[in-house]
Write a protein that holds these residues in place. Structure first.
Motif, PDB file in Angstrom:
ATOM      1  N   UNK A 242      11.497  63.020   5.069  1.00 44.70           N
ATOM      2  CA  UNK A 242      10.891  61.869   4.397  1.00 44.70           C
ATOM      3  C   UNK A 242       9.581  61.446   5.051  1.00 44.70           C
ATOM      4  N   UNK A 243       9.483  61.575   6.353  1.00 48.94           N
ATOM      5  CA  UNK A 243       8.213  61.253   7.004  1.00 48.94           C
ATOM      6  C   UNK A 243       7.126  62.245   6.575  1.00 48.94           C
ATOM      7  N   UNK A 244       7.516  63.515   6.403  1.00 43.33           N
ATOM      8  CA  UNK A 244       6.570  64.506   5.888  1.00 43.33           C
ATOM      9  C   UNK A 244       6.198  64.182   4.438  1.00 43.33           C
ATOM     10  N   UNK A 245       7.187  63.731   3.667  1.00 47.42           N
ATOM     11  CA  UNK A 245       6.929  63.353   2.282  1.00 47.42           C
ATOM     12  C   UNK A 245       5.893  62.238   2.191  1.00 47.42           C
ATOM     13  N   UNK A 246       5.964  61.259   3.084  1.00 46.00           N
ATOM     14  CA  UNK A 246       5.013  60.142   3.045  1.00 46.00           C
ATOM     15  C   UNK A 246       3.574  60.642   3.143  1.00 46.00           C
TER      16      UNK A 246
ATOM     17  N   UNK B 152       3.339  56.023  -8.836  1.00 48.59           N
ATOM     18  CA  UNK B 152       4.372  57.007  -8.536  1.00 48.59           C
ATOM     19  C   UNK B 152       5.657  56.331  -8.124  1.00 48.59           C
ATOM     20  N   UNK B 153       6.737  57.092  -8.180  1.00 53.79           N
ATOM     21  CA  UNK B 153       8.064  56.591  -7.858  1.00 53.79           C
ATOM     22  C   UNK B 153       8.776  57.662  -7.042  1.00 53.79           C
ATOM     23  N   UNK B 154       9.343  57.280  -5.904  1.00 54.00           N
ATOM     24  CA  UNK B 154      10.094  58.230  -5.080  1.00 54.00           C
ATOM     25  C   UNK B 154      11.450  57.629  -4.714  1.00 54.00           C
TER      26      UNK B 154
ATOM     27  N   UNK C 224       4.902  52.968   7.285  1.00 52.47           N
ATOM     28  CA  UNK C 224       3.938  53.128   8.381  1.00 52.47           C
ATOM     29  C   UNK C 224       3.070  54.364   8.189  1.00 52.47           C
ATOM     30  N   UNK C 225       3.585  55.361   7.493  1.00 54.74           N
ATOM     31  CA  UNK C 225       2.875  56.629   7.330  1.00 54.74           C
ATOM     32  C   UNK C 225       2.151  56.737   5.991  1.00 54.74           C
ATOM     33  N   UNK C 226       2.194  55.676   5.210  1.00 56.75           N
ATOM     34  CA  UNK C 226       1.508  55.685   3.918  1.00 56.75           C
ATOM     35  C   UNK C 226       0.059  55.252   4.055  1.00 56.75           C
TER      36      UNK C 226
END
Length: 311
Positions: free
Chosen positions: A199-203, A185-187, A255-257
């Motif tokens: 973006x933290x929610x996106x992770x 994937x690519x973001x 960190x959230x991945x």
């Protein structure tokens, strides 16, 4: 902790699969995009100028095999034992009839020292018949299918004229991974309307997808795009990060991945003559070195906050 491997590197991922050095070679096979030719929309995504993707040897008047051979010649001078992955990158590299696609992919694989394919595409361009073919191909050679996710917010996807929603992305990634195909994937971090909280929610949403690899890069404003026109009219709608700000943002995201996600890159470098902003004056490897140093300074690592983000 100083010697800790702080994120799951793409180079290590390749080293586990190949005995020697492997390099991706971009191929421009003359594809278009359903978001340009009217099937989905017109004008393409607002940020997109495909001139930013292609090395000098990628010209559609040249055959796939010729482009790969010219790419090989560039690297072989320094690394004569190098092996290669043919990277179908420009536009939507699954947008065509099955026979034509098969011919192009297999032409690339027929070139000496090509040991696999990377195919970049959109989530709305993966019919079941093509998945059937790719599933078989993945049993014979290295194959990574890379989807442009860009954002997990439907509001953002509409704003950038993406032409599909996140439900489409989720379903297609799940269909692809279920076939045993390596799925990437690519973001883009920093699209208008998406701040740190979004973006933290996106992770967390990205981590929930059955992806093998992930690319991150900063929003870049490119000449000749609709987003560049939007920026000229309303610059206040955009948050352009300094290099140090973006490094900390990317690390917060990492960190959230999910810890097992393979991270291919943090940043992209467009041709200087096309780039409006941000212009950090850093090559990709220099930027990555700064990310590693900053992760060590913060004593952090990929997935450090992952479990907390699930709560």
């Amino acid at each position: 902790m100083e010697q800790q491997v702080r994120y799951n590197e793409f180079s290590a991922f390749l080293a586990r699969r190949f005995p020697g050095k492997v390099q991706k070679l971009s191929v421009n096979a003359g594809f278009t995009c359903p978001n340009r030719d009217g099937r989905v929309g017109y004008g393409g995504c607002t940020y997109c100028n495909n001139q930013t993707f292609n090395p000098a040897y990628c010209r559609t008047e040249k055959s796939v095999a010729c482009q790969v051979e010219e790419g090989k010649a560039f690297f072989a001078r320094k690394y004569p034992a190098m092996k290669y992955l043919a990277y179908f990158q420009a536009y939507t590299s699954t947008y065509g009839d099955l026979d034509g696609l098969r011919q192009m992919y297999e032409e690339a694989l027929s070139v000496d020292d090509v040991v696999g394919l990377v195919i970049g595409t959109r989530p709305d361009c993966m019919p079941d018949a093509l998945l059937d073919y790719l599933e078989g191909l993945s049993r014979q050679t290295f194959l990574l299918v890379e989807y442009g996710i860009e954002s997990t917010s439907d509001t953002t996807l509409r704003r950038i004229n993406r032409g599909h929603d996140f439900a489409c992305t989720r379903a297609t990634v799940e269909r692809t991974a279920a076939r045993g195909i390596l799925t990437g994937g690519h973001v883009i971090l920093g699209l208008p309307g998406e701040g740190r909280d979004e973006l933290m929610e996106q992770a967390a949403h990205v981590s929930a997808l059955p992806l093998t690899t992930l690319k991150l890069h900063q929003l870049q404003l490119i000449r000749g795009t609709r987003m560049a026109e939007e920026f000229a009219r309303r610059p206040e709608d955009f948050r352009l990060y300094t290099a140090d700000e973006y490094i900390d943002l990317a690390i917060d995201y990492v960190e959230r991945l999910r810890p097992d996600l393979v991270l291919e890159r943090f940043v992209s470098q467009s041709p200087k003559e096309l780039l409006i902003a941000p212009d950090w004056g850093l090559k990709n490897h220099e930027f990555t070195a700064r990310v590693r140093r900053r992760m060590a300074e913060r004593d952090t690592w990929q997935g450090k906050e992952y479990l907390q983000s699930l709560e």
